[in-house]
Write a protein that holds these residues in place. Sequence first.
Motif, mmCIF file in Angstrom:
data_model
loop_
_atom_site.group_PDB
_atom_site.id
_atom_site.type_symbol
_atom_site.label_atom_id
_atom_site.label_comp_id
_atom_site.label_asym_id
_atom_site.label_seq_id
_atom_site.Cartn_x
_atom_site.Cartn_y
_atom_site.Cartn_z
ATOM 1 N N CYS A 142 0.836 -1.206 0.000
ATOM 2 C CA CYS A 142 0.000 0.000 0.000
ATOM 3 C C CYS A 142 0.875 1.263 0.000
ATOM 4 C CB CYS A 142 -0.942 0.000 1.211
ATOM 5 S SG CYS A 142 -2.139 1.353 1.109
ATOM 6 N N CYS A 146 -0.877 -0.851 10.100
ATOM 7 C CA CYS A 146 -0.756 0.502 9.537
ATOM 8 C C CYS A 146 -1.141 1.525 10.607
ATOM 9 C CB CYS A 146 -1.671 0.629 8.318
ATOM 10 S SG CYS A 146 -1.582 2.240 7.526
ATOM 11 N N ARG A 188 -9.710 1.320 5.421
ATOM 12 C CA ARG A 188 -9.008 0.514 6.419
ATOM 13 C C ARG A 188 -9.777 -0.780 6.728
ATOM 14 N NH1 ARG A 188 -4.926 1.421 10.348
ATOM 15 N NH2 ARG A 188 -5.093 -0.339 11.738
ATOM 16 N N ARG A 208 -5.081 2.994 -2.921
ATOM 17 C CA ARG A 208 -4.912 2.254 -1.661
ATOM 18 C C ARG A 208 -4.955 0.759 -1.957
ATOM 19 N NH1 ARG A 208 -9.049 5.982 -0.138
ATOM 20 N NH2 ARG A 208 -8.239 7.666 1.152
ATOM 21 N N VAL A 209 -4.211 -0.015 -1.192
ATOM 22 C CA VAL A 209 -4.211 -1.469 -1.363
ATOM 23 C C VAL A 209 -4.566 -2.093 -0.009
ATOM 24 C CG1 VAL A 209 -2.866 -3.461 -2.175
ATOM 25 C CG2 VAL A 209 -2.376 -1.185 -3.080
ATOM 26 N N PRO A 210 -5.865 -2.016 0.369
ATOM 27 C CA PRO A 210 -6.222 -2.525 1.693
ATOM 28 C C PRO A 210 -6.171 -4.033 1.771
ATOM 29 C CG PRO A 210 -8.174 -1.736 0.517
ATOM 30 C CD PRO A 210 -7.000 -1.468 -0.381
ATOM 31 N N ILE A 254 -2.219 4.583 10.086
ATOM 32 C CA ILE A 254 -3.194 5.578 9.618
ATOM 33 C C ILE A 254 -4.593 5.115 10.022
ATOM 34 C CG2 ILE A 254 -4.140 6.715 7.575
ATOM 35 C CD1 ILE A 254 -1.379 6.222 6.273
ATOM 36 N N TRP A 261 -0.081 4.047 -0.881
ATOM 37 C CA TRP A 261 -0.895 5.186 -0.469
ATOM 38 C C TRP A 261 -0.558 5.598 0.967
ATOM 39 C CZ3 TRP A 261 -4.285 6.922 3.189
ATOM 40 C CH2 TRP A 261 -5.019 8.074 2.874
ATOM 41 N N ALA A 262 -0.274 4.599 1.825
ATOM 42 C CA ALA A 262 0.026 4.897 3.237
ATOM 43 C C ALA A 262 1.234 5.824 3.332
ATOM 44 C CB ALA A 262 0.290 3.597 3.997
ATOM 45 N N CYS A 301 -8.140 7.061 6.379
ATOM 46 C CA CYS A 301 -8.224 6.007 5.365
ATOM 47 C C CYS A 301 -9.532 5.242 5.535
ATOM 48 C CB CYS A 301 -7.039 5.042 5.470
ATOM 49 S SG CYS A 301 -7.206 3.708 4.272
ATOM 50 N N GLU A 329 -2.088 -6.073 6.130
ATOM 51 C CA GLU A 329 -1.297 -4.837 6.114
ATOM 52 C C GLU A 329 -1.963 -3.733 6.943
ATOM 53 O OE1 GLU A 329 0.471 -4.484 2.260
ATOM 54 O OE2 GLU A 329 0.847 -2.356 2.563
ATOM 55 N N CYS A 330 -3.283 -3.621 6.828
ATOM 56 C CA CYS A 330 -3.991 -2.555 7.570
ATOM 57 C C CYS A 330 -3.817 -2.723 9.080
ATOM 58 C CB CYS A 330 -5.481 -2.558 7.221
ATOM 59 S SG CYS A 330 -5.831 -2.143 5.508
HETATM 60 S S1 SF4 Z 1 -5.171 1.356 6.469
HETATM 61 FE FE1 SF4 Z 1 -4.774 -0.164 4.861
HETATM 62 S S2 SF4 Z 1 -5.550 0.733 2.967
HETATM 63 FE FE2 SF4 Z 1 -5.393 2.360 4.477
HETATM 64 S S3 SF4 Z 1 -3.394 3.266 4.140
HETATM 65 FE FE3 SF4 Z 1 -3.097 1.725 5.709
HETATM 66 S S4 SF4 Z 1 -2.546 -0.141 4.615
HETATM 67 FE FE4 SF4 Z 1 -3.397 1.277 3.105
#
Ligand code: SF4
Length: 220
Positions: free
Chosen positions: A29, A195, A205, A185-187, A197, A31-32, A202, A191-192
Amino acid sequence: MAATPTTPRTFPYIWTTWLPRILTGENSCEWAIWFKAHHQGWTRQPSDFDQTQWLLDHTAMLNEQKAQWETKGQEVRVERQNSFRLRGRTATLAGQPDLIVERSNDALIIDVKSGQEQPWHTVQVMIYQWALPKASPRYQHARLAGEVVYRDRIKRVPRGALPGQFIEQLGSTIRRIAADTPPKRVPSPQECRFCDISAADCPERMDNELAFDDANTDDF
Ligand code: SF4
């Protein structure tokens, strides 16, 4: 106390530790990183990761390494003494190697890891090897070797020219993250979950979904 509002930065700011997982494909991702590079004041997702214990372990290992090198009569610079900012045409790259051992005309970059060995740890040191001679007059002519120090072993990163392909990949990744247009974004739950964020920034998420599709078959 009211939360600080998320505000856009006037120039993208990328912290070195954000890049290695993307460069090695461990994270997908972008985008993060794009979001963090282009914004400040965003609210971090609360985590059950024990930050205090991590800091205590990391500092203990770092002090141990520092003492070992100083016992050998070497000059050692620590964390904030090693901070750098390298401003490119599209973004600023910032970083702070844990330790730098200085010798007459070379230096050793040391990154201390209290957890499991991971491929991206070496990449973090390679980014420091590339950036420091450009960012710091102190290391402009130094030959920089690197080490990732774990509890039970040391992974050495040789000095010398970094592969051209690595520098190209690093440059193109930074340029993509610095671009005005965000990547998609690649949810994914895997990974989320790690993360920092929050869903406030986001909306895609994924916290509660299954980590993978789960079904049965009689085909095998
Ligand atoms: S929560 Fe998930 S989709 Fe959103 S920025 Fe983080 S890794 Fe990417």
